[in-house]
Design a protein around this motif. Structure first.
Motif, PDB file in Angstrom:
ATOM      1  N   MET A  56      -8.948   4.987  -5.140  1.00  0.00           N
ATOM      2  CA  MET A  56      -9.867   5.342  -3.821  1.00  0.00           C
ATOM      3  C   MET A  56     -11.259   5.393  -4.000  1.00  0.00           C
ATOM      4  N   ARG A  59     -16.099   7.499  -1.249  1.00  0.00           N
ATOM      5  CA  ARG A  59     -16.071   7.956   0.148  1.00  0.00           C
ATOM      6  C   ARG A  59     -14.650   8.839   0.511  1.00  0.00           C
ATOM      7  N   GLN A  60     -13.488   8.050   0.003  1.00  0.00           N
ATOM      8  CA  GLN A  60     -12.304   8.547   0.119  1.00  0.00           C
ATOM      9  C   GLN A  60     -11.988  10.005  -0.581  1.00  0.00           C
ATOM     10  N   TRP A  61     -12.729   9.984  -1.606  1.00  0.00           N
ATOM     11  CA  TRP A  61     -12.709  11.265  -2.746  1.00  0.00           C
ATOM     12  C   TRP A  61     -13.376  12.263  -1.988  1.00  0.00           C
ATOM     13  N   VAL A 261      -4.497   4.802  -0.207  1.00  0.00           N
ATOM     14  CA  VAL A 261      -4.362   6.114  -0.467  1.00  0.00           C
ATOM     15  C   VAL A 261      -3.043   5.936  -1.369  1.00  0.00           C
ATOM     16  N   GLU A 300      -7.145  12.649   5.851  1.00  0.00           N
ATOM     17  CA  GLU A 300      -8.645  12.283   5.631  1.00  0.00           C
ATOM     18  C   GLU A 300      -8.838  10.956   4.825  1.00  0.00           C
ATOM     19  N   ALA A 301      -8.225  11.091   3.693  1.00  0.00           N
ATOM     20  CA  ALA A 301      -8.446   9.763   2.971  1.00  0.00           C
ATOM     21  C   ALA A 301      -7.946   8.623   3.312  1.00  0.00           C
ATOM     22  N   ILE A 304     -10.192   7.395   6.019  1.00  0.00           N
ATOM     23  CA  ILE A 304     -11.031   6.318   5.625  1.00  0.00           C
ATOM     24  C   ILE A 304     -10.851   5.183   4.803  1.00  0.00           C
ATOM     25  N   GLY A 305      -9.647   5.070   4.440  1.00  0.00           N
ATOM     26  CA  GLY A 305      -8.963   4.152   3.735  1.00  0.00           C
ATOM     27  C   GLY A 305      -8.714   3.009   4.707  1.00  0.00           C
ATOM     28  N   GLU A 308     -11.921   0.868   5.380  1.00  0.00           N
ATOM     29  CA  GLU A 308     -12.247   0.241   4.437  1.00  0.00           C
ATOM     30  C   GLU A 308     -11.382  -1.121   4.340  1.00  0.00           C
TER      31      GLU A 308
END
Ligand code: F0G
Length: 456
Positions: A56, A59-61, A261, A300-301, A304-305, A308
């Protein structure tokens, strides 16, 4: 080649452990000659799967810290829903713990006992859920997909004549839906073209048949369209992804692939009535329709993933790394499935081990040899993965007998790819000493995960 370089720098690292060949011989024997049964800490380079194994971003974290862990109506669900609508264009989203959770829901909703589900080659969990719901999967992929040497760039394409024949024979009313994957995992990570999808859409619409999209690796498929399909060179990967989705009625997503993820997935739909049913059914098996088995931070992750995953530099570097390994192997004369796929390199185990018949599980035997040679963990994608015919009880005998070297996203470097190639070349040099295998334990469902073997 600057546009193929990794568009990130590394902020956190995880140490690797090396083992000796003697240790590995013992470890793989204890694992019943099944790479799924090895402990991760005993693996040097882990190419078992690209599923849930990617790195990840920061940003994902950071997104993980923004988890809204309310039981219902989490902020992160609405973020995910908005991202799915924006990037994929589907109207309704039901989160699930991973892809097969979504496969379970759609299979129960649309398949009645005795119905048929045509698709561009089977996937293990997908077909099992279709069968458990009483359906019969029928492979309608193009013939080229079954030929490991054909260099056809769109081996994920559907053969329209095969599909038309099924519709004629069974009647459209007996077809639950068309199961359409981008890219086709079991064919070697092969893409479908947009031209083919448009023709398939036209044909199925004439008969009122829905298309359910297995979109685990849709961004990788879109990248291959951009690179190889006439007319798409100037289009962004994001716009191609959206066009692909627009030709389908709903989707099952394993967020563990494209979406970068470690866990997560969803079912996406356009039909409101069907969505209402899915929204109700998900509570029984996964959880409320605003979390579906996921924590808020996981949603959420994944949101965002997804953003990306369609980045041009990201996807180019990802596929380049896979092709870098594939080309090293080809140059060394190793029998590799053509063309090289997007999520991994697939070895043709029939050519690699010509002395082993398919019933001695050559691809499984090769995964053992690769682990022993270099501590590289790979996966069998041949007769063991194919399982048994639910009518006759005999093995399915797939034309492709493959070992998959699946590359996790953003995890390994090109030097690791060099090490992997060396291990494979070493095994190839000693290939005639690699023994076949037989079952000592054969589980009923998805046998490849938990089976045990002995050497012949
Ligand atoms: N569809 C495809 C094409 C897949 O590759 C997978 C998983 C699934 C559906 C199911 O998703 O694992 O999240 O439940 N493939 C993994 C692999 C297991 O190693 O190829 P899941």
């Amino acid at each position: 080649k600057s546009h193929w370089a990794e568009p990130y720098k590394i902020k956190m690292v995880e140490p690797l452990r090396k083992t000796s060949r003697e240790e590995r011989k013992k470890l793989i024997e204890d694992a019943g000659y099944n790479t799924f049964q090895l402990k991760s800490e005993d693996v040097y380079i882990d190419l078992l799967t690209d599923s849930g194994t990617s790195a990840m971003s920061d940003r994902q974290w950071a997104g993980m810290m923004m988890g809204d862990e309310a039981y219902s109506g989490s902020r992160n669900f609405y973020h995910l829903e908005g991202v799915v609508q924006e990037y994929y264009g589907y109207k309704y989203v039901v989160p699930t713990h991973q892809g097969r959770g979504a496969e379970h829901l759609i299979s129960r909703l649309l398949i009645r006992p005795g119905m048929y589900v045509p698709g561009n080659m089977y996937f293990t969990t997908t077909r099992l859920h279709q069968e458990l719901a009483g359906g019969n999967f029928i492979d309608v992929i193009t013939d080229e997909a079954h030929d490991p040497d054909s260099g056809f760039p769109f081996k994920g394409n559907i053969d329209l004549q095969k599909l038309e024949a099924i519709i004629r024979e069974t009647g459209a009313a007996n077809i639950a839906y068309l199961s359409l994957a981008t890219t086709v995992n079991m064919a070697g990570g092969q893409p479908i073209s947009l031209e083919n999808m448009k023709q398939v859409r036209k044909l199925t619409q004439q008969h009122g048949i829905r298309i359910i999209h297995d979109m685990a690796r849709v961004a990788e498929n879109a990248f291959m369209i951009q690179q190889h399909e006439p007319g798409y060179a100037d289009r962004t990967v994001a716009s191609i992804v959206k066009e692909i989705c627009s030709l389908t009625d709903g989707a099952v997503m394993s967020g563990k692939k494209d979406a970068l993820v470690n866990i997560g997935g969803f079912l996406a739909l356009n039909d409101e009535g069907l969505y209402e049913e899915a929204k109700n059914l998900v509570i029984v098996y996964e959880g409320m329709h605003t979390y579906g088995g996921l924590a808020g931070r996981d949603m959420e992750a994944m949101a965002i993933g997804i953003t990306e995953s369609v980045g041009e530099a990201h996807i180019a570097a990802r596929v380049y790394q896979v092709h870098y390994l594939g080309n090293l192997l080809k140059e060394a004369g190793i029998p590799v499935l053509n063309p090289i796929g997007t999520h991994g390199v697939f070895l043709n185990a029939r050519s690699f081990l010509p002395h082993l018949p398919q019933t001695s599980f050559p691809a499984q035997a090769l995964t053992v040899a690769l682990y022993e040679a270099g501590g590289v963990r790979t996966v069998e994608r041949g007769i063991v993965s194919a399982g048994r015919n639910k009518e006759t009880g005999d093995h399915h005998y797939p034309s492709l007998e493959l070992v998959r070297l699946a590359i996790p996203r953003r995890v390994y470097t090109l030097s690791h790819m060099d090490v992997v190639a060396d291990a494979i070349i070493e095994a190839y040099e000693n290939r005639f000493s690699i023994p076949g295998l037989e079952f000592t334990l054969e589980p009923k469902y998805l046998r490849f995960f938990q089976a045990r073997f002995k050497q012949l």
